[in-house]
Design a protein around this motif. Structure first.
Motif, PDB file in Angstrom:
ATOM      1  N   ASP A  66       0.836  -1.194   0.000  1.00 13.08           N
ATOM      2  CA  ASP A  66       0.000   0.000   0.000  1.00 13.08           C
ATOM      3  C   ASP A  66       0.871   1.244   0.000  1.00 13.08           C
ATOM      4  O   ASP A  66       1.954   1.272   0.591  1.00 13.08           O
ATOM      5  N   VAL A  67       0.352   2.280  -0.642  1.00 11.73           N
ATOM      6  CA  VAL A  67       1.068   3.542  -0.768  1.00 11.73           C
ATOM      7  C   VAL A  67       0.096   4.682  -0.498  1.00 11.73           C
ATOM      8  O   VAL A  67      -1.063   4.636  -0.912  1.00 11.73           O
ATOM      9  N   ALA A  68       0.574   5.696   0.199  1.00 14.00           N
ATOM     10  CA  ALA A  68      -0.173   6.942   0.361  1.00 14.00           C
ATOM     11  C   ALA A  68       0.812   8.094   0.239  1.00 14.00           C
ATOM     12  O   ALA A  68       1.956   7.999   0.697  1.00 14.00           O
ATOM     13  N   ALA A  69       0.388   9.190  -0.378  1.00 11.40           N
ATOM     14  CA  ALA A  69       1.287  10.315  -0.584  1.00 11.40           C
ATOM     15  C   ALA A  69       0.499  11.610  -0.633  1.00 11.40           C
ATOM     16  O   ALA A  69      -0.682  11.625  -1.011  1.00 11.40           O
ATOM     17  N   THR A  70       1.145  12.699  -0.232  1.00 13.69           N
ATOM     18  CA  THR A  70       0.559  14.031  -0.338  1.00 13.69           C
ATOM     19  C   THR A  70       1.626  14.993  -0.846  1.00 13.69           C
ATOM     20  O   THR A  70       2.828  14.774  -0.652  1.00 13.69           O
ATOM     21  N   ALA A  71       1.186  16.055  -1.463  1.00 16.96           N
ATOM     22  CA  ALA A  71       2.062  17.149  -1.884  1.00 16.96           C
ATOM     23  C   ALA A  71       1.262  18.434  -1.773  1.00 16.96           C
ATOM     24  O   ALA A  71       0.106  18.493  -2.210  1.00 16.96           O
TER      25      ALA A  71
END
Length: 436
Positions: free
Chosen positions: A14-19
């Motif tokens: 699983d992957v989660a990311a924010t920018a």
């Protein structure tokens, strides 16, 4: 550190990311002292970039590995005509791994690292105690920790646990520091090293109660220390402190949502620098921790009285600390059901031995709030507020305060392959070893 769910079978990644791009104001980006001794706080606006990345793997045998990164940078523009602060930032990384060695034994590994400028550091980073610096606000420092814990089940009710690790603090850059006598201290390099080892035996009294007896050894080394009884302060020799902490603990599950951890013990430590006696320092220690988790909130609060190093170069002493963190969704209905918020509060009071008749009091407190509201499936508004206050004062000397507020708003993009991973959450790096 962060939630790592266990799946029944099959590899899961699983992957989660924010920018985000943010605009904000820092009301004390540079703090100076004028000729009369008054402290001047110089504000600035800033434009910043902020990104996070979470990656985890769950294996069929329930082994779990996770990595979380956060990068933040700011470019400043002065609001009062003074020189603008140099661009700065923060980088944090946290890794954890839970590995099953056999049917009855497991090992947990963790590592974390932070490199940050003091002006960029926020309460939510979990570094407040290490940013109390009476000499300057223009410091860049690192915090690095690694630890390993081995657990062996002896039978249905008894377990053996052995853990160990190390904490290293260092200064990357800092302005020249003028000492008593006109000496100039070059503060670049390692500030302190703190290895520790803890041996525990645990017993399950019931399905809701687990007790343990633990014994910790901790060694604190700092290549130099600072004596703030004089102004400017003088540099002293290395700090070398040995400490043993025998204690007992009880973990009680009040309900499926509430969990409490209580500890009480004794700290026996060698005398710190600036002490007029070589006798060991013997003090009781105690702590209380409460956890609450449901479908909307995750809450942790703790309070502790302990003895140890607040920051290695300033020395050791008794301290009283309190911390709390909250992550969740404030309103679960309607268009606000996806609003995500985090809150972290920290407060600490420490008294460091300066001599047989003098002491240095350090106080620090702070609150950090962040929120994100999704406008579309992958785009949202983000905002935050961070406030901190710290003071340091040695008997007979002036109080040195530091007060700062940061307010920001921004536009945030985010993605996640698993909706159970909060894309906005506290990093909660484990910088403090247990019992400290």
């Amino acid at each position: 550190m962060f939630a790592l769910p266990i799946y029944a079978a099959g590899n899961v990644t699983d992957v989660a990311a924010t920018a985000a791009i943010v605009q904000g104001v820092n009301d004390n980006v540079i703090q100076t002292t004028d000729n009369s001794g008054d402290i001047d706080r110089h504000p600035a606006t800033f434009t910043g970039l902020d990104g996070t990345f979470t990656f985890r793997i769950t294996e069929p045998d329930t082994d779990v590995h996770g990595l979380r990164l956060r990068v933040r940078g700011q470019y400043y523009q002065s609001l009062d005509g003074t020189r603008a602060a140099d661009p700065d930032g923060t980088f944090q990384a946290v890794y954890s791994s839970s590995i099953t060695l056999s049917r009855f034994s497991t090992i947990t590994l963790s590592a974390s690292n932070t490199i940050t400028a003091l002006t960029s550091a926020r309460v939510g980073d979990g570094t407040l105690f290490f940013t109390v610096d009476p000499s300057t606000t223009q410091t860049t420092f690192t915090l690095t920790q690694g630890s390993a814990t081995f657990v062996q089940e002896l039978n249905q009710r008894w377990r053996f646990r052995q853990s160990g690790g190390i904490l290293v603090t260092s200064t990357v850059s800092a302005p020249p520091f003028i000492l008593a006598g006109g000496q100039v201290l070059d503060r670049k390099g390692i500030d302190g090293v703190q290895p520790f080892s803890t041996t525990s035996v645990l017993h399950d009294f019931s399905a809701r109660d687990t007790g343990d007896i633990s014994f910790m050894y901790r060694y604190t080394y700092a290549p130099y220390s600072l004596d703030f009884r004089s102004s400017p302060p003088r540099a002293a020799g290395p700090q070398r402190i040995h400490q043993v902490i025998p204690d007992i603990g009880l973990t009680h599950m009040f309900s499926p949502y509430w969990l409490g951890l209580s500890r009480v013990g004794l700290s026996v430590s060698s005398a710190p620098n600036f002490s007029d006696s070589n006798k060991p320092v013997i003090l009781p220690i105690l702590s209380e921790e409460v956890h609450f988790t449901n479908e909307r909130w995750a809450f942790i609060a703790s309070a502790a009285f302990s003895y140890g190093s607040v920051t290695p170069r300033l020395g050791s002493g008794p301290s009283l600390t309190g911390q709390a963190s909250l992550v969740g969704t404030p309103y679960p209905h309607g268009k606000f059901r996806n609003l995500m918020m985090t809150v972290q509060t920290v407060a600490s009071h420490a008294q460091l031995q300066a001599s047989g008749s003098a002491s240095t009091n350090i106080n620090a407190a702070g609150v950090s709030i962040e929120g994100r509201y999704p406008l579309t499936k992958g785009l949202g508004l983000s905002a935050g507020y961070d406030i901190r206050l710290s003071t340091i004062q040695t008997s007979g000397a002036d109080l040195v305060p530091f007060f700062r507020q940061i307010l920001f708003v921004g536009l945030s993009g985010f993605l996640t392959t698993d909706g159970t991973i909060p894309v906005l959450q506290l990093l909660n790096s484990p910088f403090r070893p247990a019992g400290g």
